[in-house]
Design a protein around this motif. Structure first.
Motif, PDB file in Angstrom:
ATOM      1  N   ASP A 133      12.945   4.660  -2.066  1.00  0.00           N
ATOM      2  CA  ASP A 133      12.649   5.307  -0.791  1.00  0.00           C
ATOM      3  C   ASP A 133      11.277   4.923  -0.254  1.00  0.00           C
ATOM      4  O   ASP A 133      11.106   4.710   0.952  1.00  0.00           O
ATOM      5  CB  ASP A 133      12.746   6.834  -0.920  1.00  0.00           C
ATOM      6  CG  ASP A 133      14.189   7.315  -0.928  1.00  0.00           C
ATOM      7  OD1 ASP A 133      15.084   6.477  -0.770  1.00  0.00           O
ATOM      8  OD2 ASP A 133      14.413   8.522  -1.087  1.00  0.00           O
ATOM      9  N   GLY A 134      10.292   4.840  -1.157  1.00  0.00           N
ATOM     10  CA  GLY A 134       8.944   4.473  -0.736  1.00  0.00           C
ATOM     11  C   GLY A 134       8.894   3.077  -0.152  1.00  0.00           C
ATOM     12  O   GLY A 134       8.198   2.830   0.834  1.00  0.00           O
ATOM     13  N   LEU A 135       9.630   2.161  -0.769  1.00  0.00           N
ATOM     14  CA  LEU A 135       9.674   0.785  -0.269  1.00  0.00           C
ATOM     15  C   LEU A 135      10.414   0.699   1.054  1.00  0.00           C
ATOM     16  O   LEU A 135       9.928   0.109   2.020  1.00  0.00           O
ATOM     17  CB  LEU A 135      10.352  -0.126  -1.302  1.00  0.00           C
ATOM     18  CG  LEU A 135       9.531  -0.497  -2.538  1.00  0.00           C
ATOM     19  CD1 LEU A 135      10.417  -1.174  -3.569  1.00  0.00           C
ATOM     20  CD2 LEU A 135       8.373  -1.397  -2.164  1.00  0.00           C
ATOM     21  N   LEU A 136      11.611   1.269   1.102  1.00  0.00           N
ATOM     22  CA  LEU A 136      12.449   1.138   2.295  1.00  0.00           C
ATOM     23  C   LEU A 136      11.894   1.893   3.499  1.00  0.00           C
ATOM     24  O   LEU A 136      12.153   1.518   4.640  1.00  0.00           O
ATOM     25  CB  LEU A 136      13.869   1.619   1.995  1.00  0.00           C
ATOM     26  CG  LEU A 136      14.682   0.719   1.064  1.00  0.00           C
ATOM     27  CD1 LEU A 136      16.043   1.332   0.777  1.00  0.00           C
ATOM     28  CD2 LEU A 136      14.859  -0.670   1.665  1.00  0.00           C
ATOM     29  N   GLY A 137      11.132   2.953   3.259  1.00  0.00           N
ATOM     30  CA  GLY A 137      10.597   3.734   4.362  1.00  0.00           C
ATOM     31  C   GLY A 137       9.286   3.210   4.921  1.00  0.00           C
ATOM     32  O   GLY A 137       8.837   3.652   5.973  1.00  0.00           O
ATOM     33  N   ALA A 138       8.667   2.229   4.215  1.00  0.00           N
ATOM     34  CA  ALA A 138       7.380   1.691   4.672  1.00  0.00           C
ATOM     35  C   ALA A 138       7.544   0.907   5.968  1.00  0.00           C
ATOM     36  O   ALA A 138       8.502   0.159   6.144  1.00  0.00           O
ATOM     37  CB  ALA A 138       6.791   0.787   3.587  1.00  0.00           C
ATOM     38  N   ALA A 186       0.831  -1.207   0.000  1.00  0.00           N
ATOM     39  CA  ALA A 186       0.000   0.000   0.000  1.00  0.00           C
ATOM     40  C   ALA A 186       0.861   1.251   0.000  1.00  0.00           C
ATOM     41  O   ALA A 186       0.604   2.208  -0.731  1.00  0.00           O
ATOM     42  CB  ALA A 186      -0.920  -0.006   1.219  1.00  0.00           C
ATOM     43  N   GLY A 187       1.906   1.256   0.823  1.00  0.00           N
ATOM     44  CA  GLY A 187       2.795   2.412   0.875  1.00  0.00           C
ATOM     45  C   GLY A 187       3.511   2.632  -0.445  1.00  0.00           C
ATOM     46  O   GLY A 187       3.632   3.755  -0.930  1.00  0.00           O
ATOM     47  N   ALA A 188       3.963   1.539  -1.036  1.00  0.00           N
ATOM     48  CA  ALA A 188       4.672   1.636  -2.304  1.00  0.00           C
ATOM     49  C   ALA A 188       3.735   2.072  -3.422  1.00  0.00           C
ATOM     50  O   ALA A 188       4.092   2.887  -4.272  1.00  0.00           O
ATOM     51  CB  ALA A 188       5.307   0.285  -2.647  1.00  0.00           C
ATOM     52  N   CYS A 189       2.519   1.544  -3.391  1.00  0.00           N
ATOM     53  CA  CYS A 189       1.538   1.932  -4.407  1.00  0.00           C
ATOM     54  C   CYS A 189       1.228   3.417  -4.336  1.00  0.00           C
ATOM     55  O   CYS A 189       1.020   4.068  -5.351  1.00  0.00           O
ATOM     56  CB  CYS A 189       0.244   1.135  -4.216  1.00  0.00           C
ATOM     57  SG  CYS A 189       0.324  -0.546  -4.812  1.00  0.00           S
ATOM     58  N   TYR A 190       1.201   3.958  -3.117  1.00  0.00           N
ATOM     59  CA  TYR A 190       0.927   5.385  -2.969  1.00  0.00           C
ATOM     60  C   TYR A 190       2.015   6.211  -3.645  1.00  0.00           C
ATOM     61  O   TYR A 190       1.736   7.240  -4.266  1.00  0.00           O
ATOM     62  CB  TYR A 190       0.815   5.748  -1.489  1.00  0.00           C
ATOM     63  CG  TYR A 190       0.522   7.213  -1.281  1.00  0.00           C
ATOM     64  CD1 TYR A 190      -0.674   7.760  -1.744  1.00  0.00           C
ATOM     65  CD2 TYR A 190       1.437   8.039  -0.641  1.00  0.00           C
ATOM     66  CE1 TYR A 190      -0.948   9.108  -1.562  1.00  0.00           C
ATOM     67  CE2 TYR A 190       1.158   9.384  -0.461  1.00  0.00           C
ATOM     68  CZ  TYR A 190      -0.032   9.908  -0.916  1.00  0.00           C
ATOM     69  OH  TYR A 190      -0.299  11.240  -0.752  1.00  0.00           O
ATOM     70  N   CYS A 191       3.256   5.727  -3.548  1.00  0.00           N
ATOM     71  CA  CYS A 191       4.354   6.435  -4.217  1.00  0.00           C
ATOM     72  C   CYS A 191       4.141   6.429  -5.725  1.00  0.00           C
ATOM     73  O   CYS A 191       4.330   7.442  -6.395  1.00  0.00           O
ATOM     74  CB  CYS A 191       5.688   5.760  -3.892  1.00  0.00           C
ATOM     75  SG  CYS A 191       6.181   5.924  -2.176  1.00  0.00           S
ATOM     76  N   ILE A 192       3.736   5.297  -6.263  1.00  0.00           N
ATOM     77  CA  ILE A 192       3.483   5.205  -7.699  1.00  0.00           C
ATOM     78  C   ILE A 192       2.317   6.127  -8.077  1.00  0.00           C
ATOM     79  O   ILE A 192       2.346   6.818  -9.086  1.00  0.00           O
ATOM     80  CB  ILE A 192       3.151   3.757  -8.098  1.00  0.00           C
ATOM     81  CG1 ILE A 192       4.451   2.986  -8.275  1.00  0.00           C
ATOM     82  CG2 ILE A 192       2.351   3.703  -9.379  1.00  0.00           C
ATOM     83  CD1 ILE A 192       4.275   1.659  -8.939  1.00  0.00           C
ATOM     84  N   TYR A 193       1.303   6.117  -7.242  1.00  0.00           N
ATOM     85  CA  TYR A 193       0.144   6.974  -7.507  1.00  0.00           C
ATOM     86  C   TYR A 193       0.554   8.435  -7.612  1.00  0.00           C
ATOM     87  O   TYR A 193       0.146   9.156  -8.523  1.00  0.00           O
ATOM     88  CB  TYR A 193      -0.873   6.781  -6.385  1.00  0.00           C
ATOM     89  CG  TYR A 193      -1.999   7.790  -6.402  1.00  0.00           C
ATOM     90  CD1 TYR A 193      -2.962   7.768  -7.405  1.00  0.00           C
ATOM     91  CD2 TYR A 193      -2.103   8.753  -5.394  1.00  0.00           C
ATOM     92  CE1 TYR A 193      -4.005   8.682  -7.415  1.00  0.00           C
ATOM     93  CE2 TYR A 193      -3.147   9.666  -5.404  1.00  0.00           C
ATOM     94  CZ  TYR A 193      -4.091   9.627  -6.411  1.00  0.00           C
ATOM     95  OH  TYR A 193      -5.110  10.526  -6.412  1.00  0.00           O
ATOM     96  N   ARG A 194       1.386   8.886  -6.698  1.00  0.00           N
ATOM     97  CA  ARG A 194       1.833  10.277  -6.708  1.00  0.00           C
ATOM     98  C   ARG A 194       2.651  10.591  -7.951  1.00  0.00           C
ATOM     99  O   ARG A 194       2.585  11.694  -8.489  1.00  0.00           O
ATOM    100  CB  ARG A 194       2.655  10.564  -5.465  1.00  0.00           C
ATOM    101  CG  ARG A 194       1.830  10.543  -4.189  1.00  0.00           C
ATOM    102  CD  ARG A 194       2.684  10.802  -2.974  1.00  0.00           C
ATOM    103  NE  ARG A 194       3.312  12.110  -3.031  1.00  0.00           N
ATOM    104  CZ  ARG A 194       4.237  12.527  -2.168  1.00  0.00           C
ATOM    105  NH1 ARG A 194       4.628  11.736  -1.194  1.00  0.00           N
ATOM    106  NH2 ARG A 194       4.757  13.731  -2.276  1.00  0.00           N
TER     107      ARG A 194
END
Length: 248
Positions: A159-164, A18-26
């Motif tokens: 960053d989105g993956l590692l920070g989740a 979900a966190g990673a998907c949000y990064c892609i969405y942005r």
């Protein structure tokens, strides 16, 4: 015990996704805005299943119609409503089995790649409910890992993956008894992330990620121990993957 641990890692994987998907969405919403297409128009009876008038648990025939609706339309409103209905029905054990047998896990899982954040959330919620069933967990693992693997190939997603924030049960994927297909996928995920950090010279700088994040899990002592143990794994492909991550 094993089942509870599996549910824990599945939930962790879904949160990470979900966190990673949000990064892609942005990153992609600007590119996709206004690019709506007209999709297929399923039967009216299938759409009626999503309008809130059906309070009872759906039967196999109704679930099949709902899955067809989800697979055949591109209307975001209908997709979101269908996912909500599926997610609610996936809370019941009988329907967890039926949805899997109808191929619903793959259909629902495909929506976590949707650029619409609300649709992603509804898909992840439905998968989370489906993951209570032990047999479903296996299929959902491939769905989640496939998404994460795709994301890990893109340096912009690092960053989105590692920070989740991820539960420590996620590390159970690195256990030697895990199926080869899953082990190879998760090791490739680690390898892709490691390569991205090294290319940018960031590993030497000790990147600042919060405690409890994926970075802390992958580069912590527990993961290091599991990786060292995998060097002696009976499968040659698994051993090769481990050795391709220089740290180990």
């Amino acid at each position: 015990m094993g089942g509870a641990r599996d549910v824990g890692w599945v939930a962790a994987g879904l949160v990470l996704a979900a966190g990673a998907c949000y990064c892609i969405y942005r990153l992609t919403r600007g590119q996709r805005r206004g690019a709506r297409r007209v999709g297929l128009r399923p039967s009216r009876s299938a759409e009626d299943l999503t309008n809130g008038s059906y309070d009872d648990i759906l039967n196999a025939e109704q679930l099949q119609k709902l899955l067809y609706l989800l697979e055949s339309t591109e209307d975001p409103v209908i997709i979101e409503k269908a996912l909500v209905t599926l997610g609610n029905n996936a809370a019941f054990s009988a329907n967890q089995v039926i949805i899997r047998e109808l191929g619903g896990i793959t259909i629902v899982g495909s929506q976590i790649n949707n650029p619409n954040q609300s649709i992603k959330e509804k898909a992840l919620n439905a998968l989370n409910n489906l993951s209570v069933n032990v047999e479903n967990q296996i299929k959902i693992k491939v769905q989640v890992l496939k998404l994460l693997l795709n994301l890990s190939e893109n340096p912009a997603m690092t960053d989105g993956l590692l920070g989740a924030q991820v539960d420590s049960s996620f590390l159970s994927l690195f256990d030697g008894h895990v199926a080869k297909e899953i082990l190879v996928r998760v090791l490739t995920l680690f390898q892709n992330i490691d390569n991205c950090l090294k290319k940018e010279g960031r590993l030497a700088l000790q990147p600042a990620f919060p405690e409890g994040s994926l970075f802390y899990l992958l580069y912590g002592d527990e993961c290091a121990q599991k990786m060292r143990a995998l060097v002696y794994h009976h499968d040659a492909d698994v051993k090769e993957k481990v050795t391709m991550i220089p740290k180990f």
